[in-house]
Enzyme design. Structure first.
Site, PDB file in Angstrom:
ATOM      1  N   TYR A  11      -3.052  -1.136  10.330  1.00  0.00           N
ATOM      2  CA  TYR A  11      -3.009  -1.373   8.792  1.00  0.00           C
ATOM      3  C   TYR A  11      -1.508  -1.225   8.436  1.00  0.00           C
ATOM      4  CZ  TYR A  11      -3.825  -1.246   3.849  1.00  0.00           C
ATOM      5  OH  TYR A  11      -4.040  -1.362   2.452  1.00  0.00           O
ATOM      6  N   SER A  52       0.871  -0.927   0.031  1.00  0.00           N
ATOM      7  CA  SER A  52      -0.020  -0.018   0.192  1.00  0.00           C
ATOM      8  C   SER A  52       0.891   1.258  -0.037  1.00  0.00           C
ATOM      9  CB  SER A  52      -0.765  -0.174   1.241  1.00  0.00           C
ATOM     10  OG  SER A  52      -1.699   1.168   1.470  1.00  0.00           O
ATOM     11  N   LYS A  81       1.331  -3.623   6.477  1.00  0.00           N
ATOM     12  CA  LYS A  81       1.994  -3.131   5.030  1.00  0.00           C
ATOM     13  C   LYS A  81       3.468  -2.881   5.061  1.00  0.00           C
ATOM     14  CE  LYS A  81      -2.080  -4.095   3.102  1.00  0.00           C
ATOM     15  NZ  LYS A  81      -2.013  -5.101   2.182  1.00  0.00           N
TER      16      LYS A  81
HETATM   17  N1  LIG Z   1      -8.334   0.085  -2.540  1.00  0.00           N
HETATM   18  C1  LIG Z   1      -7.025   0.833  -2.320  1.00  0.00           C
HETATM   19  O1  LIG Z   1      -6.978   1.867  -2.452  1.00  0.00           O
HETATM   20  C2  LIG Z   1      -5.989   0.045  -1.871  1.00  0.00           C
HETATM   21  C3  LIG Z   1      -4.700   0.955  -1.706  1.00  0.00           C
HETATM   22  C4  LIG Z   1      -3.554   0.126  -1.132  1.00  0.00           C
HETATM   23  C5  LIG Z   1      -3.588  -1.212  -0.982  1.00  0.00           C
HETATM   24  N2  LIG Z   1      -4.517  -1.914  -1.333  1.00  0.00           N
HETATM   25  C6  LIG Z   1      -4.332  -3.307  -0.990  1.00  0.00           C
HETATM   26  O2  LIG Z   1      -5.185  -4.219  -2.098  1.00  0.00           O
HETATM   27  C7  LIG Z   1      -5.604  -5.207  -1.551  1.00  0.00           C
HETATM   28  C8  LIG Z   1      -7.074  -5.370  -2.032  1.00  0.00           C
HETATM   29  O3  LIG Z   1      -7.719  -4.283  -1.388  1.00  0.00           O
HETATM   30  P1  LIG Z   1      -9.497  -3.785  -1.873  1.00  0.00           P
HETATM   31  O4  LIG Z   1      -9.349  -2.460  -1.473  1.00  0.00           O
HETATM   32  O5  LIG Z   1      -9.641  -4.296  -2.775  1.00  0.00           O
HETATM   33  O6  LIG Z   1     -10.227  -4.504  -0.468  1.00  0.00           O
HETATM   34  P2  LIG Z   1     -11.880  -4.848  -0.477  1.00  0.00           P
HETATM   35  O7  LIG Z   1     -12.415  -4.259  -1.342  1.00  0.00           O
HETATM   36  O8  LIG Z   1     -12.126  -5.065   1.228  1.00  0.00           O
HETATM   37  O9  LIG Z   1     -11.803  -6.387  -0.687  1.00  0.00           O
HETATM   38  C9  LIG Z   1     -10.575  -7.277   0.005  1.00  0.00           C
HETATM   39  C10 LIG Z   1     -11.106  -8.681  -0.550  1.00  0.00           C
HETATM   40  O10 LIG Z   1     -10.094  -9.486   0.313  1.00  0.00           O
HETATM   41  C11 LIG Z   1     -11.217 -10.613   0.957  1.00  0.00           C
HETATM   42  N3  LIG Z   1     -10.612 -11.189   2.195  1.00  0.00           N
HETATM   43  C12 LIG Z   1     -10.512 -10.376   3.244  1.00  0.00           C
HETATM   44  N4  LIG Z   1     -10.060 -11.044   4.365  1.00  0.00           N
HETATM   45  C13 LIG Z   1      -9.944 -12.274   3.920  1.00  0.00           C
HETATM   46  C14 LIG Z   1      -9.456 -13.610   4.484  1.00  0.00           C
HETATM   47  N5  LIG Z   1      -9.168 -13.706   5.590  1.00  0.00           N
HETATM   48  N6  LIG Z   1      -9.387 -14.586   3.486  1.00  0.00           N
HETATM   49  C15 LIG Z   1      -9.520 -14.492   2.410  1.00  0.00           C
HETATM   50  N7  LIG Z   1      -9.985 -13.422   1.651  1.00  0.00           N
HETATM   51  C16 LIG Z   1     -10.204 -12.235   2.576  1.00  0.00           C
HETATM   52  C17 LIG Z   1     -12.515  -9.980   0.640  1.00  0.00           C
HETATM   53  O11 LIG Z   1     -13.496 -11.085   0.569  1.00  0.00           O
HETATM   54  P3  LIG Z   1     -14.520 -11.713   1.625  1.00  0.00           P
HETATM   55  O12 LIG Z   1     -14.912 -10.804   2.343  1.00  0.00           O
HETATM   56  O13 LIG Z   1     -15.335 -12.589   0.925  1.00  0.00           O
HETATM   57  O14 LIG Z   1     -13.267 -12.567   2.124  1.00  0.00           O
HETATM   58  C18 LIG Z   1     -12.279  -9.169  -0.478  1.00  0.00           C
HETATM   59  O15 LIG Z   1     -12.548 -10.139  -1.770  1.00  0.00           O
HETATM   60  C19 LIG Z   1      -5.637  -5.424   0.027  1.00  0.00           C
HETATM   61  O16 LIG Z   1      -4.420  -5.996   0.110  1.00  0.00           O
HETATM   62  C20 LIG Z   1      -5.284  -3.914   0.157  1.00  0.00           C
HETATM   63  O17 LIG Z   1      -4.551  -3.530   1.603  1.00  0.00           O
HETATM   64  C21 LIG Z   1      -6.139  -1.344  -1.588  1.00  0.00           C
END
Ligand SMILES: NC(=O)c1ccc[n+]([C@@H]2O[C@H](COP(=O)([O-])OP(=O)(O)OC[C@H]3O[C@@H](n4cnc5c(N)ncnc54)[C@H](OP(=O)(O)O)[C@@H]3O)[C@@H](O)[C@H]2O)c1
Length: 229
Positions: A150, A137, A154
């Site tokens: 968080y 992140s 990261k």
């Molecule tokens: N969005 C951003 O701007 C952003 C920025 C920096 C980094 N990131 C990183 O990118 C990645 C994806 O983020 P996102 O924004 O797409 O998050 P999100 O919309 O909250 O989706 C998270 C996904 O992870 C799954 N998940 C959560 N806990 C889990 C577990 N214990 N086992 C298996 N699956 C699990 C959730 O599905 P279920 O609820 O079905 O398990 C969901 O499919 C993360 O690592 C996040 O830290 C995102």
């Protein structure tokens, strides 16, 4: 085009779901997991064989072990592993974050990635092939108030990935990826209403997926940022 086998954790929503859609559209095979039974069933109905979607909590070493055992028995080892599953704490000062919530963020974001590496990477090392992308992140390289748990995970992913990269044989790569800022459930949790000003996951995936598919052994150990975020 070379058809790749891509393993994605956290495939039911957000970036994971968008990457799965784009990879399937491009003809690759997606092996995905998430916790939501409903989300996994929906993916299974939409994308049948050769794709495979399972209910797995990456924080459970036992569940990941069983998942890997089944998939490695049925497919060649993945060409690309996207350690994408993640959770964020509800915005709060560190001393206000309940112990359970703090532990859960650690268990999913750090131990979840390690569990996947533990059970999938030995088969990849045997072939000396494959790329592992650990989702970091902007908050793996900088910090902000109210997201200390968080940020801790990261920053840990950055260090874990660099050490892990040094252990891999030539022919393989492990990288830490900052995906950028994308309007997902996670962003809405930490940014509130201003999340709607950012790119949607499907738009992000159009540029991020080709970038991820192009990663090669020469990228081993790099701290990368996805295009488009
Ligand atoms: N969005 C951003 O701007 C952003 C920025 C920096 C980094 N990131 C990183 O990118 C990645 C994806 O983020 P996102 O924004 O797409 O998050 P999100 O919309 O909250 O989706 C998270 C996904 O992870 C799954 N998940 C959560 N806990 C889990 C577990 N214990 N086992 C298996 N699956 C699990 C959730 O599905 P279920 O609820 O079905 O398990 C969901 O499919 C993360 O690592 C996040 O830290 C995102």
């Amino acid at each position: 085009m070379v058809r790749k086998i891509v393993l994605i954790t956290g495939v039911t929503r957000g970036l994971g779901r968008a990457m799965a859609d784009e990879l399937v559209r491009q003809g690759h095979t997606v092996l995905g997991c998430g916790r939501s039974q409903k989300g996994i069933e929906q993916l299974g109905r939409q994308f049948g064989s050769p794709h495979d979607f399972s209910v797995v909590d990456v924080a459970s070493d036992e569940e990941v072990k069983a998942w890997a055992g089944r998939l490695l028995g049925a497919y060649t080892p993945p060409d690309l592993v996207l350690n994408n599953a993640g959770v964020i704490n509800r915005n709060a000062r560190l001393w206000e974050v309940p112990e359970r919530e703090f532990s859960r963020v650690i268990d999913v974001n750090i131990k979840g990635a390690a569990n996947v590496i533990r059970h999938f990477v030995p088969a990849m090392v045997k072939r000396k092939r494959g790329v592992i992308v650990n989702f970091s992140s902007g908050w793996g390289r900088s910090t902000d108030e109210e997201v200390a748990p968080y940020c801790a995970t990261k920053w840990a992913i950055e260090g874990l990935t660099q050490a892990f990269a040094q252990e891999l044989p030539s022919g393989m790569a492990a990288v830490a990826l900052n995906p950028g800022i994308i309007n997902t459930d996670m962003l809405q949790s930490c940014f509130g209403g201003s999340a709607s000003g950012y790119l949607l996951p499907a738009e992000w995936a159009k540029r991020a997926v080709p970038y991820l598919l192009n990663l090669s052994p020469g990228d081993n150990g790099k701290q990368l940022t996805a295009p488009g975020g």
